[in-house]
Design a protein around this motif. Structure first.
Motif, PDB file in Angstrom:
ATOM      1  N   GLU A 161       0.832  -1.210   0.000  1.00  0.00           N
ATOM      2  CA  GLU A 161       0.000   0.000   0.000  1.00  0.00           C
ATOM      3  C   GLU A 161       0.864   1.258   0.000  1.00  0.00           C
ATOM      4  OE1 GLU A 161      -4.028  -1.240   2.374  1.00  0.00           O
ATOM      5  OE2 GLU A 161      -2.164  -1.150   3.534  1.00  0.00           O
ATOM      6  N   LEU A 162       1.957   1.242   0.726  1.00  0.00           N
ATOM      7  CA  LEU A 162       2.856   2.399   0.790  1.00  0.00           C
ATOM      8  C   LEU A 162       3.683   2.570  -0.476  1.00  0.00           C
ATOM      9  CD1 LEU A 162       4.040   1.947   4.468  1.00  0.00           C
ATOM     10  CD2 LEU A 162       2.473   3.703   3.606  1.00  0.00           C
ATOM     11  N   MET A 163       3.896   1.491  -1.199  1.00  0.00           N
ATOM     12  CA  MET A 163       4.709   1.516  -2.418  1.00  0.00           C
ATOM     13  C   MET A 163       3.871   1.607  -3.683  1.00  0.00           C
ATOM     14  SD  MET A 163       8.018   1.241  -1.932  1.00  0.00           S
ATOM     15  CE  MET A 163       9.295   0.606  -0.872  1.00  0.00           C
ATOM     16  N   ILE A 164       2.610   1.935  -3.570  1.00  0.00           N
ATOM     17  CA  ILE A 164       1.698   1.879  -4.713  1.00  0.00           C
ATOM     18  C   ILE A 164       2.172   2.722  -5.901  1.00  0.00           C
ATOM     19  CG2 ILE A 164       0.112   3.731  -4.035  1.00  0.00           C
ATOM     20  CD1 ILE A 164      -0.813   0.233  -5.410  1.00  0.00           C
ATOM     21  N   LEU A 165       2.904   3.788  -5.661  1.00  0.00           N
ATOM     22  CA  LEU A 165       3.422   4.608  -6.754  1.00  0.00           C
ATOM     23  C   LEU A 165       4.757   4.089  -7.285  1.00  0.00           C
ATOM     24  CD1 LEU A 165       2.624   8.192  -5.419  1.00  0.00           C
ATOM     25  CD2 LEU A 165       1.336   6.844  -7.085  1.00  0.00           C
ATOM     26  N   ASP A 190       9.759   7.540  -5.391  1.00  0.00           N
ATOM     27  CA  ASP A 190       8.568   6.963  -4.765  1.00  0.00           C
ATOM     28  C   ASP A 190       8.884   5.797  -3.833  1.00  0.00           C
ATOM     29  OD1 ASP A 190       6.770   8.786  -5.850  1.00  0.00           O
ATOM     30  OD2 ASP A 190       6.452   7.581  -7.654  1.00  0.00           O
ATOM     31  N   SER A 191       9.836   4.966  -4.196  1.00  0.00           N
ATOM     32  CA  SER A 191      10.150   3.850  -3.296  1.00  0.00           C
ATOM     33  C   SER A 191      10.883   4.345  -2.048  1.00  0.00           C
ATOM     34  CB  SER A 191      10.942   2.751  -4.005  1.00  0.00           C
ATOM     35  OG  SER A 191      12.178   3.218  -4.439  1.00  0.00           O
ATOM     36  N   LEU A 192      11.692   5.399  -2.161  1.00  0.00           N
ATOM     37  CA  LEU A 192      12.323   5.971  -0.971  1.00  0.00           C
ATOM     38  C   LEU A 192      11.261   6.463   0.001  1.00  0.00           C
ATOM     39  CD1 LEU A 192      15.226   8.083  -2.550  1.00  0.00           C
ATOM     40  CD2 LEU A 192      15.382   5.828  -1.472  1.00  0.00           C
ATOM     41  N   ARG A 193      10.239   7.116  -0.528  1.00  0.00           N
ATOM     42  CA  ARG A 193       9.138   7.593   0.319  1.00  0.00           C
ATOM     43  C   ARG A 193       8.377   6.426   0.935  1.00  0.00           C
ATOM     44  NH1 ARG A 193       9.033  10.734  -4.377  1.00  0.00           N
ATOM     45  NH2 ARG A 193       9.904  12.798  -3.978  1.00  0.00           N
ATOM     46  N   GLU A 201      16.425   6.007   8.982  1.00  0.00           N
ATOM     47  CA  GLU A 201      16.994   6.958   8.024  1.00  0.00           C
ATOM     48  C   GLU A 201      17.101   6.238   6.678  1.00  0.00           C
ATOM     49  OE1 GLU A 201      21.381   7.948   7.974  1.00  0.00           O
ATOM     50  OE2 GLU A 201      20.522   9.803   8.750  1.00  0.00           O
ATOM     51  N   ILE A 202      16.603   6.866   5.628  1.00  0.00           N
ATOM     52  CA  ILE A 202      16.596   6.268   4.299  1.00  0.00           C
ATOM     53  C   ILE A 202      17.638   6.975   3.435  1.00  0.00           C
ATOM     54  CG2 ILE A 202      15.197   5.711   2.274  1.00  0.00           C
ATOM     55  CD1 ILE A 202      14.211   4.404   4.913  1.00  0.00           C
ATOM     56  N   ILE A 203      18.512   6.184   2.827  1.00  0.00           N
ATOM     57  CA  ILE A 203      19.552   6.711   1.950  1.00  0.00           C
ATOM     58  C   ILE A 203      19.266   6.230   0.531  1.00  0.00           C
ATOM     59  CG2 ILE A 203      22.027   6.738   1.404  1.00  0.00           C
ATOM     60  CD1 ILE A 203      21.424   7.981   4.115  1.00  0.00           C
ATOM     61  N   GLY A 204      19.258   7.151  -0.407  1.00  0.00           N
ATOM     62  CA  GLY A 204      19.116   6.809  -1.814  1.00  0.00           C
ATOM     63  C   GLY A 204      20.395   7.144  -2.555  1.00  0.00           C
ATOM     64  N   VAL A 205      20.788   6.272  -3.474  1.00  0.00           N
ATOM     65  CA  VAL A 205      22.002   6.485  -4.253  1.00  0.00           C
ATOM     66  C   VAL A 205      21.652   6.354  -5.732  1.00  0.00           C
ATOM     67  CG1 VAL A 205      24.326   5.653  -4.740  1.00  0.00           C
ATOM     68  CG2 VAL A 205      23.445   5.546  -2.407  1.00  0.00           C
ATOM     69  N   ASP A 206      22.082   7.312  -6.520  1.00  0.00           N
ATOM     70  CA  ASP A 206      21.849   7.267  -7.958  1.00  0.00           C
ATOM     71  C   ASP A 206      23.016   7.943  -8.656  1.00  0.00           C
ATOM     72  OD1 ASP A 206      18.908   6.763  -9.567  1.00  0.00           O
ATOM     73  OD2 ASP A 206      20.523   7.709 -10.703  1.00  0.00           O
ATOM     74  N   ASN A 207      23.203   7.632  -9.928  1.00  0.00           N
ATOM     75  CA  ASN A 207      24.290   8.268 -10.673  1.00  0.00           C
ATOM     76  C   ASN A 207      23.800   9.466 -11.482  1.00  0.00           C
ATOM     77  OD1 ASN A 207      22.907   6.857 -12.612  1.00  0.00           O
ATOM     78  ND2 ASN A 207      24.710   5.977 -13.587  1.00  0.00           N
TER      79      ASN A 207
END
Length: 87
Positions: free
Chosen positions: A6-10, A47-50, A60-66
């Motif tokens: 439900e939280l990952m619906i997007l 959206d998945s970070l949220r 604490e959520i960390i996102g990594v992208d190039n």
């Protein structure tokens, strides 16, 4: 309390996409209220970070992208631009 799906619906991790949430929830349910740092590689639109932030109540959520334009900075979400080909 909402399910991970439900939280990952997007996010593409929900049942309409890859359907990873069914598996993730089995592994991570016991950690929902634990304090730790969670890292995800590849941000896309954030959206998945949220979804992870809302699933894990104090993590604490960390996102990594190039791609720098994809970085997300919101409540308990921090992002870093990294590329494994960087020297």
């Amino acid at each position: 309390m909402k399910t991970l799906n439900e939280l990952m619906i997007l996010s593409d991790k929900a049942d309409w996409g890859h359907n990873y949430c069914v598996h993730y929830e089995k592994w991570f349910e016991s950690l929902r209220n634990e304090v730790f740092t969670f890292m995800e590689l590849g941000i896309e639109n954030g959206d998945s970070l949220r979804g992870w932030r809302d699933y894990f109540s104090v993590t604490e959520i960390i996102g990594v992208d190039n791609v720098e334009s994809k970085l997300v900075f919101e409540n308990r979400i921090y992002s870093y631009c990294c590329d494994q080909s960087d020297e």
